[in-house]
Write an enzyme that holds these catalytic residues in place. Structure first.
Site, PDB file in Angstrom:
ATOM      1  N   HIS A  13       0.842  -1.197   0.000  1.00 11.97           N
ATOM      2  CA  HIS A  13       0.000   0.000   0.000  1.00 11.97           C
ATOM      3  C   HIS A  13       0.874   1.243   0.000  1.00 11.97           C
ATOM      4  O   HIS A  13       2.058   1.197   0.354  1.00 11.97           O
ATOM      5  CB  HIS A  13      -0.940   0.015   1.210  1.00 11.97           C
ATOM      6  N   CYS A  32       1.766  -3.188  15.675  1.00  9.03           N
ATOM      7  CA  CYS A  32       2.938  -3.443  14.841  1.00  9.03           C
ATOM      8  C   CYS A  32       3.668  -2.131  14.604  1.00  9.03           C
ATOM      9  O   CYS A  32       3.192  -1.063  14.982  1.00  9.03           O
ATOM     10  CB  CYS A  32       2.555  -4.107  13.517  1.00  9.03           C
TER      11      CYS A  32
END
Length: 653
Positions: free
Chosen positions: A67, A173
C-alpha cells in the site's frame, strides 16, 4: 466499510504472470492509472516501494497487501492480482509464505489517517475469517470476486456461547496497520475455538482503538501483548499474568498463546512496576538477545535523523555547485554574504550538521527505551548526547574527542539496563509511587551515566577514536583499504538486512565524527544490484547463451534500475535463488569496487549513494571507476560461474 465500493471489476486481475514483487506492483499501478485513480504512476510507485522498505507487506497463506499514500492518488482505491504462479521472494511475516493474492491499496495523502486505515483494517480483518480467503480464490469472475469482498462474517460466536475465562490483549505493529488487525482477529478466533473470551485493544497508526475498559481488565484472567513496539499504558494491567510476543505470532500460534497466558505465563505485571516490562524486542531472550534487539530498535529510530540531515546538507551543496562553493560553503563569511542565496545555503548546510548532532541521542534513547520503556528514555538521551560530544561544546572543551557510535552503544545499553534494574528493585509506599518514575529513576540513572561517561566511556572510546583517526591518517592508503573492505563486505552481505544496517550505522558514525568518509559504504550499496542486473543483460554476449532463467532476467532489469537509485533489495531474488553463489561474489565485488575508488582518491561524506548524489563526490572519476570495477566483477563472475554449472549439468545429463 463496503470494500467493493473501493475497487472496480477492471482492477481485479486473474491469472497474472509475474516473477517479482515489483512486476506485480507495477502492473496493478498501471491498471489504477488506466482507471483514472492516479495522476502519476511513477510518484505512486515510489510511495509504494518506500513503504515496502519499512516492514513486510507479505503476510501468510499466500497473501500480500502492499500500500502507499501519495498526493498523486486522486481517489482511494485498491487493485487485486491473483497470480498464476506463487511468488516465494516476497518478504513476509511468515518466512514460508508464497504470495498468490495481492491487494494494492492506493490512498490520497489527505486521507492517510482515515480511509487508509479503514480499508486496511477491514480488509485484513476479513481475511482472517474462516472461508473468506477461499471464497476469493474460488471466484471465477471479477464481479464474483467483488461480491465476496463484503460477505457476512462466518465465524462470529453463537449468541448463546458462554465463556469460563477472559483474556484481554493488545496488538500493535511497527506501522500500526495490517498486522495489528490481523493479529487481533486471530486471537479472538482462537479464543472462540477454545471457549475463552478474548477481547483485543488495537494500538495502531491512528491511536488506540477498542480501548479496554478498567472493568474488563479487572475481570480478565490474563493479558497478551502481541506487539512489535512497546504497548502503551501497560500500568493498567498490574497484577495480571501476561504473555509477550511479536505481532505476527498470533497468526500462527493463536491457540497456544491464549493457553499459555492462562496456564504458563511469562510472568506477572507487578503492582507499581508495570513499566518494568521490556518492549517486545527485549522480552525473554536473555542478555545478548535483548542487547542486539535493543540496538536494532535504536538504529531504526536513528535512520530518519540521518536521512533528514543528509538531505539538508545535500540540498545546500547541490545548490552551491553552480557557483563552485561546495567546499567553501561552511565559511562564516557566507552567513552574512550580500547574496541572500549564499546565506540560505550556508545555514542549510549548518542545519544539516546540527541534525546530525542528534543522531546519537536519538539512537541511545531508543536503545534504552527498548530495554526499560519510558523510564530509560532520559538517561539514554543524555548518554547519546555525551557520545555526540555535546558536553564538549557546552563545556568549552575545544580539543574534546567524542566517543561516537561505540559510546552511544555502550551508554544506551547501560541506561536501559540501569533504569530497568531500578524500576524492578525500588519499592515505595503507594502514596509515593509517583516519585519513582518522575524523580528517583531519572536522578540515579542520569547520575550513573555521568560517572560512566566521565571515568570510562570518554577515556576509552574517545581514546579509541583518536587511535583510529591517527591510524587512518598515518596509514597512507593501506589503512583506508582495510577499513573500506570491512565496511563494503558487511554492507553487501545481506542487501539491506541487519548486518548491512549495523555496518551502515558504524560507517555513518565514523563519518559524523569526521573520522572516515562514506565512500566504501555508498558504493557497496549500489554495486551488487547494478552488477547482477548487468549480468542478466550481457550474459548472451559474453558466453553466447542465457545463463539466467526467465524470471531472474526480469528481476535483473528491475535490479539494475533500483541499483542506480540506491535500493539494493532489487538483487534479493538472486540471493534467494543461489545464495552460495551470489553472496560471496557480492562481497568480493563490493570490496574490489570500494577499494579501487578509495585508493584512487574518491571521497563521499554524505549518505547519498543514489545517482543524484554522485555530483557531490570528490574525484568522481575514481568513484565511477570503482563502481565499474565492482559491478563488472559481479556481472562476469556470475555469468562464468553459472555458465560452468550449466555445462556441468549438461555433461551429467
Amino acid at each position: 466499510m463496503q470494500l467493493r465500493n473501493m475497487t472496480h471489476p477492471n482492477l481485479v486481475l486473474f491469472d497474472v504472470e509475474a516473477h517479482t514483487k515489483e512486476q506485480v506492483i507495477k502492473q496493478l499501478i498501471s491498471e489504477l492509472n488506466k482507471e483514472g485513480y492516479l495522476e502519476s504512476e511513477q510518484e505512486f510507485l515510489k510511495a509504494v516501494l518506500e513503504r515496502e522498505e519499512i516492514s513486510p507487506t507479505g503476510l501468510e497463506r499466500g497473501l500480500a497487501i502492499p500500500h502507499g499514500k501519495s498526493t498523486s492518488v486522486k481517489k482511494a482505491a485498491f487493485a487485486v492480482a491473483r497470480l498464476n504462479t506463487p511468488l516465494a521472494g516476497w518478504e513476509s511475516i511468515d518466512p514460508t509464505n508464497q504470495v498468490q493474492l495481492v491487494f494494492l491499496i492506493a490512498i490520497p495523502e489527505s486521507e492517510a489517517d482515515s480511509t487508509h486505515l479503514k480499508v486496511l483494517s477491514t480488509l485484513s480483518t476479513n481475511l482472517m475469517k474462516d472461508g473468506y480467503l477461499e471464497g476469493l480464490m474460488a471466484a471465477e469472475t471479477p464481479e464474483a470476486f467483488m461480491n465476496r469482498l463484503d460477505e457476512e462474517k462466518v465465524n462470529e460466536p453463537a449468541a448463546d456461547q458462554t465463556f469460563t475465562k477472559t483474556v484481554v490483549a493488545v496488538t500493535a505493529c511497527a506501522t500500526g496497520i495490517a498486522h495489528t488487525y490481523m493479529a487481533a482477529e486471530a486471537l479472538e478466533k482462537a479464543g472462540r475455538e477454545l471457549g475463552v473470551r478474548v477481547v483485543v485493544e488495537k494500538q495502531g497508526a491512528s491511536g488506540i482503538e477498542d480501548e479496554l475498559s478498567a472493568d474488563l481488565i479487572k475481570e480478565a484472567d490474563a493479558v497478551i501483548f502481541a506487539t512489535d513496539i512497546s504497548p502503551k499504558n501497560k500500568e493498567r494491567f498490574a497484577g495480571k499474568p501476561y504473555v509477550q510476543t511479536r505481532v505476527a505470532e498470533p497468526l500462527r500460534k493463536g491457540k497456544d498463546m491464549v493457553q499459555n497466558a492462562l496456564n504458563n505465563p511469562d510472568g506477572v505485571v507487578e503492582k507499581g512496576e508495570a513499566d518494568d516490562m521490556s518492549s517486545p524486542a527485549s522480552s525473554g531472550g536473555g542478555f545478548f538477545k535483548d542487547a542486539v534487539q535493543a540496538v536494532m530498535t535504536g538504529i531504526s529510530y536513528m535512520i530518519p535523523v540521518i536521512v533528514a540531515a543528509g538531505l539538508m546538507m545535500g540540498i545546500a551543496k547541490l545548490g552551491a555547485m553552480p557557483f563552485g562553493l561546495v567546499n567553501e560553503l561552511g565559511d562564516p563569511q557566507y552567513a552574512t554574504h550580500s547574496n541572500e542565496l549564499f546565506v540560505i545555503l550556508h545555514h542549510l548546510d549548518k542545519f544539516g550538521a546540527l541534525i546530525f548532532k542528534f543522531m546519537y541521542p536519538i539512537f541511545a534513547a531508543f536503545v534504552a527505551y527498548s530495554l526499560a520503556d519510558r523510564v530509560g528514555l532520559v538517561a539514554g538521551f543524555i548518554g547519546g548526547a555525551f557520545a555526540g560530544g555535546l558536553h564538549h561544546t557546552f563545556w568549552g572543551i575545544e580539543e574534546g574527542i567524542p566517543s561516537g557510535f561505540l559510546g552511544a552503544l555502550f551508554l544506551g545499553l547501560a541506561a536501559g539496563y540501569i533504569a530497568r534494574f531500578l524500576n524492578q528493585k525500588i519499592q515505595l509506599n503507594k502514596n509515593f509511587q509517583a516519585m519513582k518514575p518522575m524523580f528517583l529513576i531519572p536522578a540515579i540513572s542520569v547520575l550513573s551515566i555521568f560517572f560512566l561517561n566521565f571515568y570510562l566511556v570518554d577515556p576509552m572510546f574517545g581514546g579509541l577514536n583518536v587511535l583510529l583517526r591517527n591510524w587512518i591518517e598515518s596509514a597512507q592508503g593501506t589503512g583506508d583499504v582495510v577499513l573500506a573492505s570491512i565496511i563494503a563486505s558487511a554492507t553487501a552481505f545481506d542487501l539491506g538486512g541487519p548486518i548491512n544496517k549495523a555496518a551502515g550505522a558504524i560507517a555513518i558514525g565514523l563519518a559524523a565524527d569526521e573520522v572516515y568518509p562514506l565512500t566504501a559504504r555508498v558504493l557497496a550499496i549500489v554495486i551488487p544490484p547494478i552488477g547482477l542486473g548487468l549480468a542478466t543483460v550481457i550474459d548472451k554476449f559474453v558466453v553466447g547463451r542465457r545463463v539466467f532463467p526467465a524470471d531472474l532476467r526480469v528481476a535483473g532489469n528491475t535490479s539494475l534500475l533500483l541499483g542506480f537509485i540506491a535500493i539494493s533489495e532489487g538483487a534479493i531474488p538472486f540471493m534467494l535463488r543461489n545464495p552460495l553463489i551470489t553472496i560471496p561474489i557480492n562481497i568480493i565485488g563490493a570490496i574490489l569496487g570500494a577499494s579501487t575508488a578509495v585508493l584512487l582518491g574518491a571521497v563521499q561524506w554524505l549518505p547519498l549513494p543514489a545517482i543524484w548524489g554522485w555530483p557531490l563526490v570528490e574525484n568522481l572519476w575514481a568513484y565511477l571507476l570503482g563502481l565499474v570495477v565492482g559491478a563488472g566483477f559481479i556481472a562476469f563472475a556470475n555469468i562464468f560461474v553459472r555458465f560452468s554449472l550449466e555445462k556441468r549439468k549438461e555433461r551429467n545429463a
